[in-house]
Design an enzyme around this catalytic site. Structure first.
Site, PDB file in Angstrom:
ATOM      1  CE  LYS A 248      41.723  27.017  33.165  1.00  0.00           C
ATOM      2  NZ  LYS A 248      40.304  26.824  32.947  1.00  0.00           N
ATOM      3  NE  ARG A 253      37.263  35.102  37.103  1.00  0.00           N
ATOM      4  CZ  ARG A 253      38.389  35.470  36.486  1.00  0.00           C
ATOM      5  NH1 ARG A 253      38.715  34.961  35.322  1.00  0.00           N
ATOM      6  NH2 ARG A 253      39.202  36.338  37.045  1.00  0.00           N
ATOM      7  NE  ARG A 268      36.217  34.590  30.282  1.00  0.00           N
ATOM      8  CZ  ARG A 268      36.754  35.452  29.438  1.00  0.00           C
ATOM      9  NH1 ARG A 268      36.035  36.441  28.947  1.00  0.00           N
ATOM     10  NH2 ARG A 268      38.020  35.340  29.087  1.00  0.00           N
ATOM     11  CD  GLU A 297      35.370  28.983  36.842  1.00  0.00           C
ATOM     12  OE1 GLU A 297      35.716  30.184  36.820  1.00  0.00           O
ATOM     13  OE2 GLU A 297      35.220  28.304  35.815  1.00  0.00           O
ATOM     14  CG  PHE A 338      40.118  32.397  41.865  1.00  0.00           C
ATOM     15  CD1 PHE A 338      40.290  33.597  41.213  1.00  0.00           C
ATOM     16  CD2 PHE A 338      39.248  31.447  41.339  1.00  0.00           C
ATOM     17  CE1 PHE A 338      39.608  33.859  40.043  1.00  0.00           C
ATOM     18  CE2 PHE A 338      38.552  31.699  40.166  1.00  0.00           C
ATOM     19  CZ  PHE A 338      38.721  32.905  39.518  1.00  0.00           C
ATOM     20  NE  ARG A 415      43.776  36.094  27.017  1.00  0.00           N
ATOM     21  CZ  ARG A 415      42.851  35.245  27.469  1.00  0.00           C
ATOM     22  NH1 ARG A 415      43.147  34.383  28.400  1.00  0.00           N
ATOM     23  NH2 ARG A 415      41.636  35.227  26.960  1.00  0.00           N
ATOM     24  CE  LYS A 421      43.999  29.703  29.093  1.00  0.00           C
ATOM     25  NZ  LYS A 421      42.770  30.365  28.705  1.00  0.00           N
TER      26      LYS A 421
HETATM   27  N1  LIG Z   1      41.872  29.100  40.568  1.00  0.00           N
HETATM   28  C1  LIG Z   1      41.495  29.789  39.493  1.00  0.00           C
HETATM   29  N2  LIG Z   1      42.046  30.990  39.226  1.00  0.00           N
HETATM   30  C2  LIG Z   1      41.677  31.697  38.130  1.00  0.00           C
HETATM   31  N3  LIG Z   1      40.762  31.276  37.235  1.00  0.00           N
HETATM   32  C3  LIG Z   1      40.180  30.087  37.444  1.00  0.00           C
HETATM   33  C4  LIG Z   1      40.518  29.293  38.576  1.00  0.00           C
HETATM   34  N4  LIG Z   1      39.777  28.171  38.518  1.00  0.00           N
HETATM   35  C5  LIG Z   1      39.018  28.258  37.415  1.00  0.00           C
HETATM   36  N5  LIG Z   1      39.246  29.403  36.743  1.00  0.00           N
HETATM   37  C6  LIG Z   1      38.587  29.759  35.471  1.00  0.00           C
HETATM   38  O1  LIG Z   1      39.493  29.532  34.409  1.00  0.00           O
HETATM   39  C7  LIG Z   1      39.290  30.518  33.409  1.00  0.00           C
HETATM   40  C8  LIG Z   1      40.488  30.600  32.490  1.00  0.00           C
HETATM   41  O2  LIG Z   1      40.671  29.415  31.778  1.00  0.00           O
HETATM   42  P1  LIG Z   1      39.934  28.867  30.457  1.00  0.00           P
HETATM   43  O3  LIG Z   1      40.889  28.992  29.352  1.00  0.00           O
HETATM   44  O4  LIG Z   1      39.410  27.519  30.678  1.00  0.00           O
HETATM   45  O5  LIG Z   1      38.688  29.758  30.350  1.00  0.00           O
HETATM   46  P2  LIG Z   1      38.232  30.561  29.142  1.00  0.00           P
HETATM   47  O6  LIG Z   1      37.108  31.395  29.619  1.00  0.00           O
HETATM   48  O7  LIG Z   1      38.029  29.660  27.988  1.00  0.00           O
HETATM   49  O8  LIG Z   1      39.521  31.374  28.833  1.00  0.00           O
HETATM   50  P3  LIG Z   1      39.968  32.728  29.366  1.00  0.00           P
HETATM   51  O9  LIG Z   1      39.171  33.047  30.592  1.00  0.00           O
HETATM   52  O10 LIG Z   1      41.425  32.546  29.645  1.00  0.00           O
HETATM   53  O11 LIG Z   1      39.657  33.585  28.186  1.00  0.00           O
HETATM   54  C9  LIG Z   1      39.014  31.742  34.229  1.00  0.00           C
HETATM   55  O12 LIG Z   1      38.339  32.725  33.489  1.00  0.00           O
HETATM   56  C10 LIG Z   1      38.164  31.212  35.361  1.00  0.00           C
HETATM   57  O13 LIG Z   1      36.804  31.250  34.989  1.00  0.00           O
END
Ligand SMILES: Nc1ncnc2c1ncn2[C@@H]1O[C@H](COP(=O)(O)OP(=O)(O)OP(=O)(O)O)[C@@H](O)[C@H]1O
Length: 585
Positions: A248, A253, A268, A297, A338, A415, A421
């Protein structure tokens, strides 16, 4: 349709705090004026185009004030005190114009279509002299309109309509108007792949919504999202006993769209970011595909060692908020891919993860700007544990586990347990940060006198389309953060609770739900005061204990993308399970 009729609808919508009633009013509007639904789908939120178009009317408050002075003879001081009283340029316009104004020679009432065309024209006025041109256009509009119309014209032109209509409510009302027999999820799916309410309205009107929804090159999709769980064993079990695990990456994004030589990237939140990634664009040019949409990412790396920098650290150290262009001047950016969602005319969203990953590897060649997310497929939680540790050592924040089952499609904007995650678990802490929406503020005391001292935050309840209060936060703010807030909230303060806010705690000032803030919290508790997830919990709502600001404003997230009330409820249940286990040991 006349503008005055549309304004009647806006009055009715802003007059109700009930979501169902609001949807009913919008449904009626769309049904009665179906030939203009394209325009209505935008104007009902005070917009002229879908968000991703980036089109803005771009008229300054100063210009509006000057126009009002010229039309009404008001003085600058009068305006300042009236603005202080109403806090809104639209209300101010209505009040000033009701004292009398220059009137028009020809009294043809404005139609909605004329109004819309003028707005569109304004978005195209740029460069030298543009402010004068816009001033003249606004003057014409106000001369031709009634004072009630003027109020809404000014609100729309300055981007402050705020009658509480979300994307979700428009989509619902469109479905209710034109295809009440279909499932809401079908319409949402279409919107998630093509986030343009007018486009969805046309699909519904022309009976094309059940053509399977999918991506289109250069239309940014709402990206797929991940759920959370507390242990790797639980995750593997949830995904059917086997899962793909990927690092991760802690970055931003990035959605990359390519057709021939044209390449564009989106964030995003669906904003175009092409200009921020010149090196990435150059690299993608070499990808051997005519049309392609990639998901990944973007991460800053150390140019000497190739080591990954945690993005938030980089932005925080610089005291900036997600500010890529300046970062990239000194620190090169790499993209870890990814997913692949579209290839050479064929949408891939319906294919399984395994098929998509294979196609991604076949289509793109790795180089020092573009890499694939490191991945393993495993059934074993021990192996998963090791993989997690190596991801942390490599500068990542954890892992994203992905379903490898037949049905592991790409679900835009959702989701839904195909991706989960997992981050490093801190003891006595909610392991993940939460992104919440500011709905109110409290004045500071002592050292914080003169600025805000605390904020009231909410989670989003998708079902109810409401922001539900979940905590009051006063920790983690620097003096600079606090003084910045005056600017951040300058146009958003209101003395009336916004219609899409559910809160029993009353702040000193309400704030229209438009800003997303990242926080860390210790635990989630039952609360007699807060309204988060109340209908799921029962008598009480949920609250976050010991919340503190992480230093990051999530400017890349729309308010509807903040942590949802259901997610907080899930975290609450997980926490109960964990503490139950601890108790019984
Ligand atoms: N291998 C991966 N596959 C999918 N997402 C990834 C990956 N590596 C990093 N990410 C990032 O992780 C994010 C999701 O986790 P995180 O909770 O940290 O982000 P967030 O923007 O706060 O929450 P969310 O996108 O779940 O609302 C994804 O939106 C993406 O940007």
């Amino acid at each position: 349709m006349l503008l005055s009729e549309f304004v009647d609808y806006l009055d009715r919508i802003s007059g109700t705090s009930k979501r169902l009633e609001m949807n009913e009013i919008m449904k009626q509007l769309f049904l009665e004026h179906r030939d203009e639904v394209d325009i209505l789908a935008y104007l009902i939120q005070g917009k002229v185009a879908p968000d991703y178009s980036g089109l803005e009317i771009g008229i300054s408050e100063k210009t509006v004030m000057r126009v009002l002075r010229n039309l009404t003879g008001a003085t600058e001081n009068e305006e300042i005190s009236l603005f202080a009283k109403t806090g809104d340029l639209g209300e101010m316009a209505e009040e000033l114009l009701s004292r009398g104004k220059q009137t028009s020679f020809f009294n043809e009432p404005l139609t909605l279509d004329e109004f819309f065309k003028i707005l569109l024209k304004m978005t195209g006025v740029k460069g030298q002299g543009s402010s004068g041109t816009k001033e003249a256009m606004l003057t014409d509009l106000l001369i031709r309109s009634t004072k009630r119309e003027s109020k809404y014209i000014v609100k729309i032109i300055t981007g402050n309509l705020r009658v509480g209509v979300s994307d979700a409510s428009i989509i619902t009302a469109l479905r209710l108007a034109f295809k009440p027999e279909i499932e809401q999820s079908e319409v949402e799916d279409a919107f998630n792949f093509h986030p343009d309410p007018a486009y969805v309205a046309n699909l519904l009107l022309n009976d094309r919504i059940n053509e399977s929804a999918g991506p289109t090159p250069f239309i940014p999709i709402k990206v797929m999202l991940a759920e959370r769980l507390q242990s790797l064993a639980q995750i593997i079990e949830k995904l059917g006993g086997i899962a793909a695990l990927e690092y991760k990456y802690d970055g931003l994004r990035i959605q990359i769209h390519k057709r021939g030589n044209e390449i564009r990237t989106f964030s995003r939140g669906n904003e175009e970011t092409t200009k921020q990634f010149p090196e990435i664009i150059e690299t993608v040019r070499k990808v051997n595909a005519d049309t392609v949409i990639l998901d990944g990412e973007a991460v800053p790396v150390n140019s000497e060692t190739g080591e990954i920098y945690p993005f938030q650290d980089v932005s925080r150290r610089r005291g900036r908020i997600y500010d890529l262009p300046e970062v990239s001047e000194e620190i090169p950016i790499m993209v870890f891919l990814f997913d692949i969602i579209y290839l050479n005319g064929v949408p891939l969203n319906g294919k399984s993860y395994t098929e998509r990953r294979k196609m991604l590897l076949e289509t793109v060649g790795e180089n020092d700007r573009l890499k694939f997310a490191t991945q393993i497929i495993t059934k074993s939680s021990e192996e998963a544990e090791k993989f997690f540790e190596t991801s942390i050592e490599s500068g990542c924040e954890g892992i994203v586990a992905k379903s490898v089952q037949e049905n592991s499609i790409y679900r835009a904007g959702n989701r839904g347990w195909l991706w989960i995650k997992f981050k490093r678990d801190y003891q006595n802490e909610i392991s993940d940060t939460l992104d919440l929406v500011v709905i109110g503020a409290f004045y500071g005391h002592g050292r914080r006198k003169g600025s805000f001292g605390a904020l009231l935050l909410a989670s989003y309840n998708r079902e109810r389309d409401m922001f539900e209060s979940v905590c009051k936060i006063g920790s983690g703010f620097t003096d600079e953060n606090l003084s910045e807030m005056k600017v951040i909230f300058s146009n958003l303060i209101t003395d009336k609770k916004p219609s899409n806010v559910d809160s029993e705690m009353i702040p000193d000032v309400w704030i229209y739900p438009e800003k997303v803030i990242q926080i860390k919290g210790a635990e989630i508790t039952l609360s007699p005061v807060h309204t988060c997830a109340k209908e799921l919990v029962g008598k009480n709502g949920l609250a976050i204990r010991f919340p503190r600001f992480t230093g990051t404003w999530r400017t890349d997230k729309k308010v509807e993308d903040c942590t949802s009330s259901v997610e907080i409820y899930e975290l609450f249940k997980m926490q109960k399970k964990t503490s139950y286990k601890e108790d019984s040991n």
